[in-house]
Design a protein around this motif. Structure first.
Motif, PDB file in Angstrom:
ATOM      1  N   THR A 190      -6.523  -3.019   8.032  1.00 40.25           N
ATOM      2  CA  THR A 190      -5.575  -2.586   9.050  1.00 40.25           C
ATOM      3  C   THR A 190      -4.457  -3.613   9.100  1.00 40.25           C
ATOM      4  N   GLY A 191      -3.253  -3.147   9.350  1.00 35.79           N
ATOM      5  CA  GLY A 191      -2.142  -4.089   9.406  1.00 35.79           C
ATOM      6  C   GLY A 191      -1.371  -4.147   8.104  1.00 35.79           C
ATOM      7  N   THR A 192      -1.860  -3.420   7.080  1.00 39.25           N
ATOM      8  CA  THR A 192      -1.176  -3.456   5.788  1.00 39.25           C
ATOM      9  C   THR A 192      -0.183  -2.305   5.647  1.00 39.25           C
ATOM     10  N   GLY A 193      -0.091  -1.449   6.665  1.00 42.37           N
ATOM     11  CA  GLY A 193       0.865  -0.332   6.610  1.00 42.37           C
ATOM     12  C   GLY A 193       0.263   0.957   6.080  1.00 42.37           C
ATOM     13  N   LYS A 194      -1.074   1.088   6.189  1.00 43.22           N
ATOM     14  CA  LYS A 194      -1.699   2.255   5.548  1.00 43.22           C
ATOM     15  C   LYS A 194      -1.430   3.560   6.299  1.00 43.22           C
ATOM     16  N   THR A 195      -1.175   3.493   7.605  1.00 42.05           N
ATOM     17  CA  THR A 195      -0.933   4.745   8.340  1.00 42.05           C
ATOM     18  C   THR A 195       0.305   5.457   7.792  1.00 42.05           C
ATOM     19  N   ALA A 196       1.370   4.692   7.551  1.00 38.41           N
ATOM     20  CA  ALA A 196       2.569   5.326   6.981  1.00 38.41           C
ATOM     21  C   ALA A 196       2.314   5.716   5.527  1.00 38.41           C
ATOM     22  N   VAL A 223       0.844  -1.205   0.000  1.00 43.82           N
ATOM     23  CA  VAL A 223       0.000   0.000   0.000  1.00 43.82           C
ATOM     24  C   VAL A 223       0.877   1.252   0.000  1.00 43.82           C
ATOM     25  N   GLN A 224       2.035   1.172   0.626  1.00 43.57           N
ATOM     26  CA  GLN A 224       2.937   2.332   0.671  1.00 43.57           C
ATOM     27  C   GLN A 224       3.567   2.576  -0.702  1.00 43.57           C
ATOM     28  N   SER A 225       3.920   1.485  -1.401  1.00 44.29           N
ATOM     29  CA  SER A 225       4.520   1.641  -2.730  1.00 44.29           C
ATOM     30  C   SER A 225       3.553   2.303  -3.700  1.00 44.29           C
TER      31      SER A 225
HETATM   32  P1  AMP Z   1      -0.937  -0.121   9.963  1.00 51.82           P
HETATM   33  O1  AMP Z   1      -1.663  -0.849   8.872  1.00 51.82           O
HETATM   34  O2  AMP Z   1      -0.631   1.283   9.569  1.00 51.82           O
HETATM   35  O3  AMP Z   1      -1.647  -0.222  11.280  1.00 51.82           O
HETATM   36  O4  AMP Z   1       0.508  -0.801  10.146  1.00 51.82           O
HETATM   37  C1  AMP Z   1       0.677  -2.122  10.624  1.00 51.82           C
HETATM   38  C2  AMP Z   1       2.021  -2.353  11.292  1.00 51.82           C
HETATM   39  O5  AMP Z   1       3.069  -2.422  10.322  1.00 51.82           O
HETATM   40  C3  AMP Z   1       2.424  -1.251  12.259  1.00 51.82           C
HETATM   41  O6  AMP Z   1       2.920  -1.888  13.416  1.00 51.82           O
HETATM   42  C4  AMP Z   1       3.514  -0.490  11.540  1.00 51.82           C
HETATM   43  O7  AMP Z   1       4.429   0.075  12.444  1.00 51.82           O
HETATM   44  C5  AMP Z   1       4.166  -1.565  10.702  1.00 51.82           C
HETATM   45  N1  AMP Z   1       4.741  -1.067   9.426  1.00 51.82           N
HETATM   46  C6  AMP Z   1       4.248  -0.111   8.614  1.00 51.82           C
HETATM   47  N2  AMP Z   1       5.034   0.036   7.536  1.00 51.82           N
HETATM   48  C7  AMP Z   1       6.045  -0.851   7.644  1.00 51.82           C
HETATM   49  C8  AMP Z   1       7.176  -1.203   6.819  1.00 51.82           C
HETATM   50  N3  AMP Z   1       7.396  -0.620   5.653  1.00 51.82           N
HETATM   51  N4  AMP Z   1       8.010  -2.155   7.270  1.00 51.82           N
HETATM   52  C9  AMP Z   1       7.765  -2.778   8.441  1.00 51.82           C
HETATM   53  N5  AMP Z   1       6.720  -2.518   9.264  1.00 51.82           N
HETATM   54  C10 AMP Z   1       5.859  -1.562   8.859  1.00 51.82           C
END
Ligand code: AMP
Length: 567
Positions: A50-56, A29-31
């Protein structure tokens, strides 16, 4: 070493933070999202759990786009629960730890509005809010949204489920139309499509893992049982996974409390989470669960909404939700952040049709589970203890003062006696329970659609043996053969019986020994052949399992029922 985030045009303070957090490579999702937003972007709909890294994914570009010379609200992030608000704000603070001037605030109900107003007055760039509290702040004149350039709606489907549509309408009416709107949702029900048509301009659509699809890192298993066997099935399933860490979903508060009370009474480390508890009680339960002080949480969907835990091994649907999308949410709580998980449903015969519906929504197949026997459960538990015993880290220094006294007290016991006592101590509850609890089977619907999928289980080796039901083979017979030719217990996993052969799982470390020892046996003069199961044999088994069984409902013999753990 090159960090995967360096390919994006992120500023050095953000890259530094990402490196410090240990993120090496962007998640899918970040890419997709980061380059889109940094390249000017526009409106965006991202379907991601949730858990796929969408917050970042949205957080890093939002931070980069923030003009730190202005002390005005530039980004508004809406989220359904206060826990998610706090989580997002905490993540944004982590990502912006090298941007000293950046100010993020989380505002949500159930906390002092006065403190939040005081914080806002100091000047903030990013507001993370639940819709109700945000509206309250706007109506009190404490928050001006006229400078907002980006609105993020996180877990938009959950916000609509919780009845926030009107609040969202009122909030967006106060934000300039020139804004960009980013919508994140795990599922795409009709209401989300409507919301996007109403508020977004030609949004780019990004799908991570497929529209309305569950994550493929999750195995879905169902057990069809009579209502009277539901609780016993739950206990067997839980006992079969000694390291389980999961949520048991119930439909009502009363059922949640009842299941939790029964499990506590039966010696399980669980607690209940539902709306009849006060906020403080709920916070306490959630915190203990996050810290793994509670192994299983029995919860309603609504109460579990605020809980964000990445490492659940299992989700158990003690009752199926009415809505297939709620199932997607429940099961999406496991198998996160690169891990695998299992979603288990305990259903009755009438609910089999529901499973078909959910399979369509998820576009994933369910496996029909076989209820583990008492023997299987006890051996799984015992092997788990043995594993822990073998792998425990012993700190000699820490123990040096107390060990002499322990040796003094237990010195008269020999090794075998100590092992026996240790096992009795740890397993009294299981052994005593399963000695009296007769094994039982899942219910069959007579349609022959018994879709058990033969799969390789982690830690187990699948073996082929050239005798099947036609030769009188059954689980009892197989275990008898193993007991007869091996001197010690071997952990046996799944057994799939076919007419002329059987596939069965043994713990990896015993596979060679089992092949060797069983191959020395003969059945009525015929040589027994045992080998590692090939992919073709597994495929063939799956094809047979999917064929209507023509009246024969199940290959398992009646003796299965009578199997008891050894005394
Ligand atoms: P989220 O979906 O934003 O709740 O993120 C899920 C988990 O993945 C959180 O614990 C983040 O800190 C971690 N995370 C997000 N991006 C990365 C990444 N590129 N590499 C490793 N962990 C990540």
């Amino acid at each position: 070493m090159m960090n995967g985030f360096e390919e994006f045009a992120l500023s050095e303070p953000l890259l530094e933070a990402v490196r410090e957090l240990g993120f090496e490579n962007p998640m899918p999702v970040q890419s997709e999202v980061i380059p889109f937003l940094l390249g000017g972007g526009g409106d965006l709909i991202a379907l991601a759990q949730t858990g796929t890294g969408k917050t970042a994914a949205f957080g890093l570009p939002v931070l980069q786009r923030t003009d730190l010379s202005q002390r005005s609200v530039q980004t508004l992030i809406l989220s359904p629960t206060r826990e998610l608000c706090m989580q997002i704000a905490a993540d944004l603070k982590d990502y912006s730890c090298h941007l000293d001037a950046l100010r993020v605030i989380a505002v949500y109900g159930g906390a002092s509005i006065k403190n939040q107003i005081d914080e806002i007055r100091k000047g903030v760039h990013i507001v993370v809010a639940t819709p109700g509290r945000l509206l309250d702040l706007c109506r009190r004149g404490a928050l001006d949204l006229s400078t907002v350039g980006t609105v993020v709606m996180d877990e938009a489907d959950e916000m609509l489920n919780m009845g926030f549509l009107e609040d969202i309408d009122a909030i967006l009416a106060g934000v300039p139309e020139s804004r960009s709107t980013l919508l994140f949702s795990a599922t795409m029900p009709e209401e989300i499509e409507k919301l996007s048509r109403k508020y977004m301009r030609e949004p780019k659509e990004i799908v991570i893992g497929g529209k309305n699809e569950g994550t493929s890192s999750v195995r879905h298993i169902y057990y069809t049982v009579r209502a009277t066997e539901k609780y016993r099935t739950l206990k067997r399933v839980v006992d079969f996974y000694p390291r389980i860490y999961g949520i048991i979903f119930c439909r009502t508060k009363a059922e949640t409390q009842e299941v939790s009370d029964r499990l506590i009474k039966d010696g399980y480390n669980v607690d209940a989470l539902h709306g009849d508890l006060s906020q403080a009680q709920r916070d306490n339960v959630m915190q203990r669960f996050r810290l793994h002080n509670i192994q299983l949480l029995v919860a309603t969907d609504v109460a579990a909404r605020g809980l964000d835990v990445d490492d659940l091994t299992h989700v158990i649907n003690y009752t199926l939700p009415d809505d297939n999308e709620v199932y997607t949410h429940r099961s999406g709580r496991t198998g996160r952040a690169g891990k695998t998980g299992i979603s288990i449903s305990i259903i009755n015969l009438r609910e089999k049709k529901r499973i078909l519906g959910i399979e369509k929504t998820l576009r994933q197949t369910f496996e029909a589970g076989r209820i583990p026997t008492g023997k299987e459960i006890c051996s799984k538990q015992i092997f788990n203890l043995m594993d822990s015993l073998e792998n425990v880290e012993v700190d000699d220094e820490e123990l040096q003062d107390i060990l002499p006294a322990v040796y003094g007290k237990l010195g008269w016991l020999d090794k075998e006696e100590i092992i026996k006592r240790l096992v009795s101590l740890e397993f009294h509850r299981f052994l005593a329970y399963y000695q009296d609890d007769e094994d039982f089977e899942t219910e069959q619907d007579g349609s022959g659609r018994q879709r058990v999928i033969v799969q390789r289980e982690e830690g187990f080796t699948k073996l082929f043996i050239n005798i099947g039901r036609m030769d009188g083979m059954g689980p009892k017979e197989l275990l008898g053969m193993l007991n007869g030719c091996l001197r010690h217990e071997v952990e046996v996993g799944r057994i799939d019986l076919f007419t002329r052969y059987t596939l069965f799982d043994v713990k990896d470390e015993f596979a060679d020994e089992v092949i060797f020892q069983l191959s020395t046996l003969k059945l009525r003069g015929r040589s027994i052949k045992v080998s590692l199961a090939t992919d073709e044999q597994i495929d063939r088994g799956n094809k047979i399992n999917q064929k209507p069984a023509g009246g024969k409902k199940d290959g398992r013999k009646k003796e299965w029922k009578k199997k008891r753990p050894k005394k």
